[in-house]
Design an enzyme around this catalytic site. Structure first.
Site, PDB file in Angstrom:
ATOM      1  N   GLU A  29      48.391  35.051  78.257  1.00 22.82           N
ATOM      2  CA  GLU A  29      48.215  34.378  79.544  1.00 22.82           C
ATOM      3  C   GLU A  29      49.251  33.285  79.749  1.00 22.82           C
ATOM      4  OE1 GLU A  29      44.421  32.423  80.400  1.00 22.82           O
ATOM      5  OE2 GLU A  29      45.022  32.382  82.491  1.00 22.82           O
TER       6      GLU A  29
ATOM      7  N   ASP B  96      44.247  36.344  75.634  1.00 25.37           N
ATOM      8  CA  ASP B  96      43.935  35.148  76.415  1.00 25.37           C
ATOM      9  C   ASP B  96      43.480  34.084  75.417  1.00 25.37           C
ATOM     10  OD1 ASP B  96      43.220  33.193  78.135  1.00 25.37           O
ATOM     11  OD2 ASP B  96      41.951  34.428  79.423  1.00 25.37           O
TER      12      ASP B  96
ATOM     13  N   ILE C 173      42.346  30.973  75.727  1.00 26.62           N
ATOM     14  CA  ILE C 173      41.019  30.430  76.075  1.00 26.62           C
ATOM     15  C   ILE C 173      40.595  31.078  77.386  1.00 26.62           C
ATOM     16  CG2 ILE C 173      39.608  28.394  76.570  1.00 26.62           C
ATOM     17  CD1 ILE C 173      41.581  26.654  75.077  1.00 26.62           C
ATOM     18  N   ASP C 174      39.653  32.002  77.299  1.00 24.57           N
ATOM     19  CA  ASP C 174      39.125  32.601  78.517  1.00 24.57           C
ATOM     20  C   ASP C 174      37.850  31.836  78.864  1.00 24.57           C
ATOM     21  OD1 ASP C 174      39.139  34.511  80.621  1.00 24.57           O
ATOM     22  OD2 ASP C 174      37.411  35.431  79.662  1.00 24.57           O
TER      23      ASP C 174
ATOM     24  N   THR D 176      38.468  28.740  80.816  1.00 27.02           N
ATOM     25  CA  THR D 176      39.037  27.384  80.694  1.00 27.02           C
ATOM     26  C   THR D 176      38.203  26.359  81.466  1.00 27.02           C
ATOM     27  OG1 THR D 176      41.213  28.373  80.457  1.00 27.02           O
ATOM     28  CG2 THR D 176      41.175  26.041  80.948  1.00 27.02           C
TER      29      THR D 176
ATOM     30  N   ASP E 210      42.570  38.924  80.325  1.00 25.11           N
ATOM     31  CA  ASP E 210      41.150  38.583  80.497  1.00 25.11           C
ATOM     32  C   ASP E 210      40.260  39.771  80.104  1.00 25.11           C
ATOM     33  OD1 ASP E 210      41.514  35.995  81.765  1.00 25.11           O
ATOM     34  OD2 ASP E 210      42.080  37.043  83.588  1.00 25.11           O
TER      35      ASP E 210
HETATM   36  C1  LIP Z   1      39.015  33.048  84.008  1.00 22.72           C
HETATM   37  C2  LIP Z   1      38.285  34.377  84.078  1.00 22.72           C
HETATM   38  C3  LIP Z   1      37.069  34.227  84.950  1.00 22.72           C
HETATM   39  C4  LIP Z   1      37.531  33.965  86.341  1.00 22.72           C
HETATM   40  C5  LIP Z   1      38.355  32.687  86.375  1.00 22.72           C
HETATM   41  C6  LIP Z   1      39.501  32.742  85.389  1.00 22.72           C
HETATM   42  P1  LIP Z   1      40.777  31.793  82.426  1.00 22.72           P
HETATM   43  O1  LIP Z   1      40.085  33.102  83.102  1.00 22.72           O
HETATM   44  O2  LIP Z   1      37.938  34.897  82.891  1.00 22.72           O
HETATM   45  O3  LIP Z   1      36.290  35.401  84.919  1.00 22.72           O
HETATM   46  O4  LIP Z   1      36.457  33.892  87.209  1.00 22.72           O
HETATM   47  O5  LIP Z   1      38.887  32.473  87.665  1.00 22.72           O
HETATM   48  O6  LIP Z   1      40.511  33.611  85.760  1.00 22.72           O
HETATM   49  O7  LIP Z   1      41.682  31.242  83.462  1.00 22.72           O
HETATM   50  O8  LIP Z   1      39.693  30.853  82.046  1.00 22.72           O
HETATM   51  O9  LIP Z   1      41.510  32.340  81.254  1.00 22.72           O
END
Ligand code: LIP
Length: 326
Positions: free
Chosen positions: A79, A99, A101-102, A104, A246
């Site tokens: 990412e 990713d 940290i998914d 965030t 993601d």
């Molecule tokens: C997040 C996604 C989440 C989405 C957020 C964001 P991040 O990824 O996993 O489902 O709703 O907008 O994209 O930015 O935390 O890696």
């Protein structure tokens, strides 16, 4: 580079490597969380709700560094390293898709649903998925063809997913669905999201096309949404706007747990009967920005679980609205 040929032993080594890397990254995420809740800096990427922290970058650098030490010839899609515009197309080369940290936003707020998501793509197919939530110490993982598992405190052995055997699911009205507000808040888009949520949750007596599902949940992490559907805790999850990092690991875990995974409505209608899913155009699906997954469903006397999954996805797509991701 000539295509690397991997053996079954290589795959099990890759899985163990990814699990241990996810745990080490998890420690950094946990300490990052403490620091950020005290005085951490948060950057707004695209707008004030699209967040990135120094910890996203730290964790990605850690993961990238470890991968390049152990697998120097493998490719990496991450990412934080991805600069918009250069969309890497999938090749036959072994590729990690990460990713750091998914979730965030959850991470920044101390809502304990954030994870590291490590996907591995081989010959253009997502093949290994590892997702670790360090706040709950939950490790989801799968290797294509070998099932999906969850390691969780309190159980000495990994739990096979789905955790309880697949149950029937007759209609959307009995479903618990994962949906997300996401970071795309353009007026036209937020209206379509809200309309979709209203139709999913609303009573058809008063809302045209209302499905009155059991409820809607927003976990804030695509990877954890896929894992929870694989586990059987959510019946389905739908989102527009995610990226390959993601969803890559989550897709492997979901498929290995008997879920049905597909893309946009158009993608679904074009590919709905493809089996095995090995035939899928993964480049199109991973970069399609529109994703839906539905859990394993038991066969009934009148319908095969696979057909129920397709029927419910079709019903879902006839209920919600779509838009183009930014
Ligand atoms: C997040 C996604 C989440 C989405 C957020 C964001 P991040 O990824 O996993 O489902 O709703 O907008 O994209 O930015 O935390 O890696």
């Amino acid at each position: 580079m000539a295509t690397v040929q991997l053996t079954p032993k290589d795959f099990s080594d890759l899985l163990e490597f990814s699990k241990s890397l996810a745990k080490s990254a998890g420690e950094v995420i946990r300490s990052g969380s403490k620091a950020i809740l005290q005085d951490g800096a948060v950057d707004e990427k695209k707008n004030s709700v699209d967040l990135v922290t120094e910890w996203d970058v730290k964790v990605e650098n850690l993961v990238k560094g470890e991968i390049s030490k152990t697998y120097p010839d493998f490719k990496f899609i991450g990412e934080e390293s991805y600069s918009s515009g250069d969309r890497p197309t999938l090749s036959d080369d072994p590729t990690f898709c990460v990713d750091p940290i998914d979730g965030t936003t959850n991470f920044v707020h101390g809502f304990p649903f954030a994870c590291i998501s490590i996907g591995f793509i081989y010959k253009r197919q997502p093949t290994i998925g590892v997702i670790y939530n360090p706040f709950l110490d939950q490790l989801y993982y799968a290797l294509k063809g070998h099932g999906a598992f969850l390691e969780v405190p309190g159980y000495s052995n990994p739990l096979r997913l789905p955790i309880s055997k697949a149950r029937p699911l007759e209609s959307l009205s009995q479903a618990l669905l994962g949906v997300e507000w996401g970071s795309d808040r353009r007026a036209s888009v937020i209206q379509k999201k809200a309309n979709s949520f209203v139709r999913l949750a609303g009573d058809s007596k008063e809302v045209l096309g209302g499905k009155m599902v059991h409820s809607l949940r927003s976990m804030g992490s695509a990877a954890l949404n896929y894992s929870t559907v694989a586990q059987g805790g959510l019946d389905s999850y739908w989102e527009i706007g995610c990226w390959p990092w993601d969803v890559c690991a989550g897709i492997v875990i979901a498929l290995e747990a008997g879920c049905y995974v597909t893309g946009s409505k158009q993608y679904f209608l074009a590919h709905r009967d493809e089996e095995p899913l090995d035939l899928v155009d993964w480049d199109e699906l991973l970069w399609g920005r529109k994703y839906i997954v539905i859990r394993a469903i038991a066969d009934t006397a009148t319908e095969k679980g696979r057909d129920t999954q397709r029927r419910l996805v079709e019903d879902f797509y006839n209920t919600v609205e779509e838009w183009d991701a930014e």
